[in-house]
Design an enzyme around this catalytic site. Structure first.
Site, PDB file in Angstrom:
ATOM      1  N   SER A   1      -0.446  -0.615  -4.773  1.00 21.03           N
ATOM      2  CA  SER A   1      -1.598   0.259  -4.966  1.00 21.03           C
ATOM      3  C   SER A   1      -1.263   1.581  -4.289  1.00 21.03           C
ATOM      4  O   SER A   1      -1.021   1.618  -3.085  1.00 21.03           O
ATOM      5  CB  SER A   1      -2.854  -0.347  -4.353  1.00 21.03           C
ATOM      6  OG  SER A   1      -3.996   0.431  -4.622  1.00 21.03           O
TER       7      SER A   1
ATOM      8  N   GLY B   1       5.169   6.382  -2.468  1.00 17.94           N
ATOM      9  CA  GLY B   1       5.967   7.086  -1.471  1.00 17.94           C
ATOM     10  C   GLY B   1       7.408   7.292  -1.911  1.00 17.94           C
ATOM     11  O   GLY B   1       7.994   8.359  -1.691  1.00 17.94           O
TER      12      GLY B   1
ATOM     13  N   ASN C   1       0.843  -1.196   0.000  1.00 17.87           N
ATOM     14  CA  ASN C   1       0.000   0.000   0.000  1.00 17.87           C
ATOM     15  C   ASN C   1       0.881   1.249   0.000  1.00 17.87           C
ATOM     16  O   ASN C   1       1.581   1.526   0.987  1.00 17.87           O
ATOM     17  CB  ASN C   1      -0.910   0.026   1.223  1.00 17.87           C
ATOM     18  CG  ASN C   1      -1.713   1.316   1.297  1.00 17.87           C
ATOM     19  OD1 ASN C   1      -2.681   1.497   0.568  1.00 17.87           O
ATOM     20  ND2 ASN C   1      -1.305   2.240   2.162  1.00 17.87           N
ATOM     21  N   GLU C   2       0.896   1.977  -1.118  1.00 22.00           N
ATOM     22  CA  GLU C   2       1.440   3.332  -1.277  1.00 22.00           C
ATOM     23  C   GLU C   2       2.959   3.436  -1.186  1.00 22.00           C
ATOM     24  O   GLU C   2       3.502   4.556  -1.194  1.00 22.00           O
ATOM     25  CB  GLU C   2       0.788   4.308  -0.276  1.00 22.00           C
ATOM     26  CG  GLU C   2      -0.716   4.440  -0.490  1.00 22.00           C
ATOM     27  CD  GLU C   2      -1.380   5.541   0.302  1.00 22.00           C
ATOM     28  OE1 GLU C   2      -2.515   5.898  -0.037  1.00 22.00           O
ATOM     29  OE2 GLU C   2      -0.748   6.031   1.262  1.00 22.00           O
ATOM     30  N   ASN C   3       3.694   2.315  -1.141  1.00 23.34           N
ATOM     31  CA  ASN C   3       5.140   2.426  -0.992  1.00 23.34           C
ATOM     32  C   ASN C   3       5.847   2.809  -2.287  1.00 23.34           C
ATOM     33  O   ASN C   3       6.850   3.537  -2.262  1.00 23.34           O
ATOM     34  CB  ASN C   3       5.710   1.118  -0.444  1.00 23.34           C
ATOM     35  CG  ASN C   3       5.234   0.850   0.970  1.00 23.34           C
ATOM     36  OD1 ASN C   3       4.744   1.754   1.641  1.00 23.34           O
ATOM     37  ND2 ASN C   3       5.362  -0.378   1.419  1.00 23.34           N
TER      38      ASN C   3
END
Length: 793
Positions: A455, A414, A409-411
């Site tokens: 994602s 990021g 999730n979002e790495n």
């Protein structure tokens, strides 16, 4: 035959010379809470008073009888889950050390007995030791969750408390067996025409050299036999005229029980049983004129996904029973949801979760547990990551509801946008997991399911990871910085996260903050403690100010308006994106549920009460939806039909004043084919002009509204309506326009529930709101629990 004996009784939790009877499965916090050692951390500001629990060591002990009995060759001590870093000792002998909440563990204790001790280190101490060894890495929160394979959100999140747990969180048992046992089964389930195919790839552990081991499998009357070659075997079954498993809303969910038995001669040694479902699955990410899509295809049917994000339903996950899973997932299904995304800051859920999704027809998108942080790829973490992935991919393979493995999730986002690349200066951060280890594990273990690296993810580093035209997209700029009208600016291919905050239900707040002795206020100390998002209340207030006059000191009005704004915001996004099917192929709302009482993005609060957003989702996620959209400066009615049958009819269009006068009207015919969207043009003369007018579209009991101005600009009439108590509910009859009427049933009784949320009534219209759990109904009390929009407010 293998004999399993649960170890649930007579455990002791030991600390500082104190012994407390412990519940297993469970955790330290729940044991301390049950014995009154700590206050309920969900109430008031008690969370801060129990922070010490996560920073010390704890020991669970039980007396273990002789590990060998009944003539079996071997006895294993099996832990389904240990949270997290621990040493396991039996009669003072070290059996092993563990450091992963997401794995199970097995120890040979044949012939052994004595005192079984499970000594848990502080998760903080374990994480700090790994950080010192591997170096610091950036993350989105000031806690060291990426250095330990543990539920990340137990360290706190922007909706969750910091309650760092320890304990034997899943069942533990003794398994006694002879000759051999079934160690692992990988069921590859496919469909060939009308035939369901199952290939069972079996690993066998042997306690003795025994020739002639065989496997027998059956599904109903279909049977097959295979020999064991050393420690492996393959059994194939074909089910003719297999009934297909479908997502909810597309068909039925037939499940077939597979039984696999391991034999030595005529002796049955071990049995493995699971339920499976036959369905064909594809994730279409092909390029097209709009970029590249992200469309699930089940049994040849292309889906617009109506999804919700799922977080652990309790910060203490050992408390989540099958009954609680059933309640929450049934709420999701009843809201029209057809996919649940298990978010990467949580856990791989229990078998009960996936079993219920199989039964309810809820597709499952499963994140691997990585979220919002740069994760080191060196030992000791790398080996743990691969081991946990292999175990859980195989564990969850039988479930037809599982349709996607997602790397994180979002790495990836990021790394690109949150300043990580410069800070990392070449250090590992997880890319090797998401683009290397995890896709390899899925391909080797479960090639029947798709994998995506993260994602959001656009499919390639050649594009921005969160590019809305490619793959999955997270839309958070709107909540953080803009008005929710900005959702309508773009059409992502698949919206995997977006959302808007609102406080929990009134009764939930009353329970959570009762001991503080403070008046409820948006900025009271208690309310602020139960608001974990950065500048959360500021964003709530700015979001309100764009549409309403922000109440000053009127908590009830603030509470109502924030609920309205949450529902309106989510509706703005979903209506727009659904109207653009098939370019946009799904929305996954952040989030379905909460893990404690908190102001958050959830549709169902931490006490299980539905917010108005929940009821709005029932409208937004229905098979058939009307929505009025502005396209190229013209108003268009989008008739959204996700049903299997065409939708034909006439829609009544009325241009009205807020005083209830019909300025103009017409009927327009429409035909929306199965799984399509049909646009219906609104005649120029019916488009509302200015803040005193609006447009109403009605057909088949469905309604769409379009107000061309914000609410603070609209001169609403003073709402007038009559209230009466009907059998099982409350009836409201409007004498004026009544916009966004809401019955907050929990104000009538904490146990009361309403069957609908926000409703707009035109003059003369009537609605009966079903209410359950209200013990003493009367119309005056009902009126006191009703709210709606008012002029200048």
């Amino acid at each position: 035959m293998l004999d399993a004996t649960p170890l649930t009784d007579s455990w002791i939790l030991r600390y500082d010379g104190t012994d407390l009877p412990a519940e297993v499965p469970g955790c330290v916090h729940t044991d301390l809470l049950r014995h009154g050692v700590i206050p309920d951390p969900f109430l008031g500001r008690n969370e801060t008073e129990v922070a010490w629990v996560g920073r010390r060591e704890w020991t669970y002990e039980v007396e273990l009888a002789d590990g060998v009995s009944g003539g079996h060759d071997q006895t294993d001590l099996v832990f389904d889950g240990l949270d997290t870093a621990a040493e396991i000792l039996l009669d003072g002998r070290l059996l092993g050390s563990v450091r992963n909440m997401h794995r199970s563990y097995r120890f040979d204790v044949t012939g052994m007995s004595g005192r079984l001790s499970v000594r848990f280190a502080s998760a903080y101490a374990e994480a700090q030791a790994v950080r010192e060894r591997l170096g610091d890495r950036p993350n989105a929160y000031p806690e060291p969750f990426q250095y330990i394979r543990k539920m990340a959100c137990s360290f706190g999140w922007d909706w969750g408390p910091t309650l760092v747990t320890a304990g034997i969180w899943r069942p533990v048992r003794l398994e006694r067996w002879s000759t051999a046992r079934i160690a692992r089964v990988r069921p590859l389930v496919t469909v060939d025409g009308t035939t369901g195919c199952v290939e069972l790839l079996v690993d066998v552990e042997r306690a003795a050299v025994e020739p002639g081991l065989r496997l027998e499998a059956r599904i109903g009357d279909v049977r097959a036999v295979a020999e064991v070659d050393g420690t492996n075997g393959v059994v194939r079954l074909e089910v003719p005229r297999a009934e297909l498993w479908w997502p909810r809303g597309y068909g039925e969910q037939p499940l077939y029980e597979v039984e696999l038995t391991l034999y030595a001669g005529v002796d049955a040694l071990d049995v493995w049983r699971r339920r499976i479902g036959f369905r064909a699955l594809e994730l279409d990410t092909s390029r097209d004129a709009h970029g590249s899509g992200f469309t699930f295809v089940v049994n040849g049917e292309r889906l617009f996904v109506r999804g919700v994000n799922w977080i652990p339903d309790d910060v203490f996950p050992s408390r989540v029973t099958r009954e609680r899973y059933h309640e929450r997932l049934t709420q999701a299904a009843d809201a029209g949801v057809d996919l649940v995304r298990v978010w990467g800051g949580g856990i791989y859920e229990s078998e009960d979760f996936y079993d219920l999704c199989d039964e309810l027809g809820l597709l499952v998108w499963q994140d691997f547990p990585f979220a919002c942080a740069a994760y080191p790829e060196e030992q000791p973490l790398r080996g743990e990551v691969e081991a946990e992935a292999r175990e859980n991919v195989v564990r969850l393979m039988p479930h037809p509801s599982l349709v996607l493995w997602n790397g994180n999730n979002e790495n990836l986002w990021g790394f690109k946008d949150w300043g990580w690349e410069e800070r990392l200066a070449g250090e590992s951060w997880g890319e090797g997991y998401y683009l290397g280890v995890l896709p390899r594990v899925v391909a080797e273990s479960d090639p029947t399911r798709p994998y995506t690296a993260g994602s959001p993810w656009s499919g390639s580093w050649e594009r921005h990871p969160n590019d809305p035209a490619y793959g999955t997209h997270h839309s958070w700029e709107v909540w953080n910085r803009e008005d929710y009208a900005a959702y309508r600016r773009e059409v992502p291919r698949f919206v995997a996260e977006f959302g808007w905050q609102a406080p929990p239900a009134y009764a939930t707040l009353r329970r959570a903050l009762a001991d503080l002795g403070e008046e409820l206020a948006a900025d009271s100390p208690g309310m602020l403690h139960h608001q974990k998002a950065e500048d959360g209340n500021g964003k709530l207030e700015r979001g309100l100010a764009r549409h309403f006059v922000v109440p000053d000191g009127d908590f009830d009005r603030w509470h109502y308006l924030t609920q309205v704004n949450q529902a309106r915001a989510v509706a703005a996004g979903i209506e727009h994106w659904r109207s653009h099917w098939p370019v946009c192929a799904g929305t996954i709302v952040w989030q379905l549920n909460d893990c404690w009482p908190v102001t958050s993005w959830a549709a169902i609060d931490g006490d299980g009460r539905e917010k108005p957003l929940y009821h709005e989702l029932r409208r937004l996620y229905a098979d058939r939806l009307l929505t009025l959209q502005v396209r190229e400066r013209r108003l268009v009615l989008a008739v959204v039909n996700q049903a299997a049958q065409a939708w034909k009819g006439e829609v009544r269009l009325r241009r009205m004043s807020v005083d209830g006068v019909v300025i103009g009207e017409t009927d327009a015919g429409f035909t929306a084919g199965a799984r399509t969207v049909a646009p219906v043009g609104v005649p120029k003369g019916l488009e509302p002009v200015g803040p005193k007018e609006f447009l109403v579209a009605d057909t088949d009991g469905r309604r769409a509204l379009h107000f061309p101005a914000t609410d603070r600009e609209i001169p609403y009439p003073q709402p007038e309506f009559d209230v009466s108590v009907a059998p099982g509910g409350v009836t409201v009859t409007a004498r004026t326009l009544v916009r966004d009427l809401l019955l907050q049933a929990d104000r009538l009784d904490p146990d009361a529930r309403a069957d609908r949320g926000l409703v707009t009534l035109l003059p003369g219209e009537q609605v009966t709101i079903g209410v359950s759990g209200w013990k003493t109904p009367d119309p005056d009390t009902a009126r006191s629990a009703l709210h709606c929009l008012e002029p200048g407010r």
